[in-house]
Design a protein around this motif. Sequence first.
Motif, PDB file in Angstrom:
ATOM      1  N   THR A  61       0.836  -1.193   0.000  1.00 59.34           N
ATOM      2  CA  THR A  61       0.000   0.000   0.000  1.00 59.34           C
ATOM      3  C   THR A  61       0.872   1.244   0.000  1.00 59.34           C
ATOM      4  O   THR A  61       1.942   1.275   0.611  1.00 59.34           O
ATOM      5  N   ALA A  62       0.389   2.245  -0.708  1.00 57.10           N
ATOM      6  CA  ALA A  62       1.103   3.516  -0.769  1.00 57.10           C
ATOM      7  C   ALA A  62       0.113   4.580  -1.210  1.00 57.10           C
ATOM      8  O   ALA A  62      -0.975   4.286  -1.708  1.00 57.10           O
ATOM      9  N   THR A  63       0.478   5.840  -1.031  1.00 52.87           N
ATOM     10  CA  THR A  63      -0.324   6.962  -1.518  1.00 52.87           C
ATOM     11  C   THR A  63       0.589   7.919  -2.266  1.00 52.87           C
ATOM     12  O   THR A  63       1.790   8.022  -1.962  1.00 52.87           O
ATOM     13  N   VAL A  64       0.003   8.610  -3.247  1.00 58.30           N
ATOM     14  CA  VAL A  64       0.754   9.585  -4.031  1.00 58.30           C
ATOM     15  C   VAL A  64      -0.040  10.887  -4.059  1.00 58.30           C
ATOM     16  O   VAL A  64      -1.245  10.878  -4.279  1.00 58.30           O
ATOM     17  N   THR A  65       0.637  11.984  -3.818  1.00 56.75           N
ATOM     18  CA  THR A  65       0.022  13.304  -3.916  1.00 56.75           C
ATOM     19  C   THR A  65       0.943  14.237  -4.675  1.00 56.75           C
ATOM     20  O   THR A  65       2.147  13.987  -4.801  1.00 56.75           O
ATOM     21  N   PRO A  69       1.033  25.037  -7.697  1.00 61.43           N
ATOM     22  CA  PRO A  69       0.489  26.387  -7.498  1.00 61.43           C
ATOM     23  C   PRO A  69      -0.980  26.389  -7.092  1.00 61.43           C
ATOM     24  O   PRO A  69      -1.443  27.327  -6.452  1.00 61.43           O
ATOM     25  N   GLY A  70      -1.733  25.345  -7.440  1.00 55.34           N
ATOM     26  CA  GLY A  70      -3.141  25.308  -7.074  1.00 55.34           C
ATOM     27  C   GLY A  70      -3.423  24.561  -5.797  1.00 55.34           C
ATOM     28  O   GLY A  70      -4.588  24.313  -5.468  1.00 55.34           O
ATOM     29  N   GLY A  71      -2.398  24.165  -5.068  1.00 48.53           N
ATOM     30  CA  GLY A  71      -2.593  23.390  -3.857  1.00 48.53           C
ATOM     31  C   GLY A  71      -2.428  21.903  -4.111  1.00 48.53           C
ATOM     32  O   GLY A  71      -2.020  21.475  -5.190  1.00 48.53           O
ATOM     33  N   PRO A  72      -2.738  21.066  -3.126  1.00 50.68           N
ATOM     34  CA  PRO A  72      -2.528  19.620  -3.268  1.00 50.68           C
ATOM     35  C   PRO A  72      -3.513  18.999  -4.245  1.00 50.68           C
ATOM     36  O   PRO A  72      -4.672  19.416  -4.359  1.00 50.68           O
ATOM     37  N   ILE A  73      -3.051  17.993  -4.967  1.00 51.34           N
ATOM     38  CA  ILE A  73      -3.867  17.221  -5.907  1.00 51.34           C
ATOM     39  C   ILE A  73      -3.673  15.749  -5.576  1.00 51.34           C
ATOM     40  O   ILE A  73      -2.536  15.263  -5.527  1.00 51.34           O
ATOM     41  N   ALA A  74      -4.766  15.045  -5.342  1.00 52.63           N
ATOM     42  CA  ALA A  74      -4.671  13.610  -5.084  1.00 52.63           C
ATOM     43  C   ALA A  74      -4.366  12.877  -6.384  1.00 52.63           C
ATOM     44  O   ALA A  74      -4.586  13.389  -7.482  1.00 52.63           O
ATOM     45  N   ALA A  75      -3.849  11.686  -6.251  1.00 43.87           N
ATOM     46  CA  ALA A  75      -3.611  10.821  -7.411  1.00 43.87           C
ATOM     47  C   ALA A  75      -4.199   9.453  -7.111  1.00 43.87           C
ATOM     48  O   ALA A  75      -4.202   8.998  -5.966  1.00 43.87           O
ATOM     49  N   GLU A  76      -4.706   8.812  -8.151  1.00 37.43           N
ATOM     50  CA  GLU A  76      -5.316   7.500  -8.004  1.00 37.43           C
ATOM     51  C   GLU A  76      -4.568   6.498  -8.860  1.00 37.43           C
ATOM     52  O   GLU A  76      -4.079   6.837  -9.948  1.00 37.43           O
ATOM     53  N   PRO A  77      -4.491   5.254  -8.397  1.00 44.34           N
ATOM     54  CA  PRO A  77      -3.783   4.258  -9.211  1.00 44.34           C
ATOM     55  C   PRO A  77      -4.534   3.958 -10.492  1.00 44.34           C
ATOM     56  O   PRO A  77      -5.772   3.885 -10.507  1.00 44.34           O
ATOM     57  N   HIS A  78      -3.816   3.833 -11.584  1.00 44.93           N
ATOM     58  CA  HIS A  78      -4.406   3.387 -12.846  1.00 44.93           C
ATOM     59  C   HIS A  78      -4.934   1.973 -12.647  1.00 44.93           C
ATOM     60  O   HIS A  78      -4.392   1.214 -11.829  1.00 44.93           O
ATOM     61  N   PRO A  79      -5.993   1.567 -13.348  1.00 37.33           N
ATOM     62  CA  PRO A  79      -6.518   0.207 -13.166  1.00 37.33           C
ATOM     63  C   PRO A  79      -5.491  -0.897 -13.341  1.00 37.33           C
ATOM     64  O   PRO A  79      -5.617  -1.963 -12.728  1.00 37.33           O
ATOM     65  N   ASP A  80      -4.441  -0.658 -14.139  1.00 38.75           N
ATOM     66  CA  ASP A  80      -3.423  -1.706 -14.289  1.00 38.75           C
ATOM     67  C   ASP A  80      -2.373  -1.668 -13.181  1.00 38.75           C
ATOM     68  O   ASP A  80      -1.443  -2.476 -13.179  1.00 38.75           O
ATOM     69  N   ARG A  81      -2.528  -0.737 -12.229  1.00 39.05           N
ATOM     70  CA  ARG A  81      -1.644  -0.593 -11.055  1.00 39.05           C
ATOM     71  C   ARG A  81      -0.206  -0.251 -11.414  1.00 39.05           C
ATOM     72  O   ARG A  81       0.673  -0.281 -10.553  1.00 39.05           O
ATOM     73  N   ALA A  82       0.050   0.126 -12.666  1.00 33.49           N
ATOM     74  CA  ALA A  82       1.425   0.420 -13.075  1.00 33.49           C
ATOM     75  C   ALA A  82       1.798   1.880 -12.862  1.00 33.49           C
ATOM     76  O   ALA A  82       2.974   2.227 -12.935  1.00 33.49           O
ATOM     77  N   SER A  83       0.831   2.738 -12.616  1.00 29.98           N
ATOM     78  CA  SER A  83       1.122   4.157 -12.465  1.00 29.98           C
ATOM     79  C   SER A  83       0.001   4.818 -11.679  1.00 29.98           C
ATOM     80  O   SER A  83      -1.009   4.200 -11.343  1.00 29.98           O
ATOM     81  N   TRP A  84       0.206   6.104 -11.398  1.00 31.46           N
ATOM     82  CA  TRP A  84      -0.775   6.914 -10.691  1.00 31.46           C
ATOM     83  C   TRP A  84      -1.206   8.060 -11.601  1.00 31.46           C
ATOM     84  O   TRP A  84      -0.381   8.655 -12.293  1.00 31.46           O
ATOM     85  N   ILE A  85      -2.505   8.374 -11.577  1.00 33.77           N
ATOM     86  CA  ILE A  85      -3.050   9.432 -12.423  1.00 33.77           C
ATOM     87  C   ILE A  85      -3.531  10.572 -11.532  1.00 33.77           C
ATOM     88  O   ILE A  85      -4.363  10.366 -10.645  1.00 33.77           O
ATOM     89  N   PRO A  86      -3.025  11.798 -11.721  1.00 32.00           N
ATOM     90  CA  PRO A  86      -3.538  12.926 -10.941  1.00 32.00           C
ATOM     91  C   PRO A  86      -5.039  13.098 -11.160  1.00 32.00           C
ATOM     92  O   PRO A  86      -5.553  12.873 -12.258  1.00 32.00           O
ATOM     93  N   ALA A  87      -5.743  13.524 -10.128  1.00 35.29           N
ATOM     94  CA  ALA A  87      -7.196  13.662 -10.198  1.00 35.29           C
ATOM     95  C   ALA A  87      -7.633  14.899 -10.969  1.00 35.29           C
ATOM     96  O   ALA A  87      -8.821  15.067 -11.228  1.00 35.29           O
TER      97      ALA A  87
END
Length: 396
Positions: A61-65, A69-87
């Motif tokens: 388990t891990a989290t990516v943020t 300039p616009g403040g924090p942006i969450a990221a979610e894992p791509h369905p293939d779990r190979a990368s993270w996509i900013p929200a």
Amino acid sequence: MILGLVLVLGGCTAPQSRYVAAPSPAPPPAPVTVAVTSPAAGATGVSTALEIRTAVTGTSTATVTLTGPGGPIAAEPHPDRASWIPAAQLAYGAAYTATVTATGADGKPATASSTFTTMAEPGRTAWAGLNLADGETVGVGMPVVVDLGRDVADDRREAVLRRLSVRSDPAQVGGWHWFSAHEAHYRPREPWRTGTRIDVRLGVGGLDMGGWYGEADRSASVTVGPDQRLVVDNGTKQMTVTRDGAVLRTIPVSLGKPSTPSSSGNLVVMEKAQSMVFDSSTFGVPVNSPDGYRTTVYWDLRLTWGGEFVHAAPWSVGDQGERNVSHGCVNMSTENATWLFHLAQRGDPVTVAGTEVHVGTGDGWTDWDMGFDQYQQVGPSPRPGLADAAQEARQR
């Protein structure tokens, strides 16, 4: 006196030890290690449609943020779990820091960061079109239709699909199909379940599509309404309208005459309009010719880009249920057309059977006119769709 000594040996019996070995101490938990592998620290010109890649060991388990300039942006894992996509799409020409955080079995967190700068705003862009209106209630056959605005290079189509997200609640299996070089559709294996929430995000803002870029991200959320279906039988000249399997009404209809037959096939309601002007000159027939016309038609449900509609036709009531006299549309009385118009949802399935011709692939949202296995063939050279000619759709 002679003493005999007898030694009895147990076949496989060994004397028990009075001592028990102490268990080996458990190995300490593996340390957690984390790293941001892409974008690299100090990178410049990074796409605003980036994917963040990380290396994490010692935990699943891990989290990516991101912070910028616009403040924090969450990221979610791509369905293939190979990368993270900013929200959300990142800003052009801005500095961001991507941070990955993971916690090991010992409860201690580990973090790593990478700071980078995004690309300048590109000069050649196109706006992505989406057929869904946020908050809309749609039919069980509604496909997700994405028009990228320009043709996408063959070698960039996989990257585009990675940035198109369709999530359903409850979850349902679905897949993508390219109907043309700029138009990709998504549909479920089976019709959507009533009550499903569908969330769509086109994360293409700043994405390189082969010499041009997506202008901005788009998103919409819709809800699937009742399971309503329209079935038109040319043999009986009747339309059967059902909701959740129960017949609501059987309607006499008149379809296209032999010279302008209606299209058979599995279609959906694409558009609703209380009135439209139908003009034969839009498909090459002068208004003042014997077969020409220009008239306002009411209670219209579009089925094809080629101009086939379900609509009110008070002029053909005497033929409805008996013979075909239209220019290709499904004619019905004003009373029945008004009732159907107010009932119908965009995305309601419409099946037309028994006519002289079959609908062309892409002439409308023909997503249900092929099996799901065929539908998922999203290779680099899909058959061009007739939707490319939609700008001058004929109306019949």
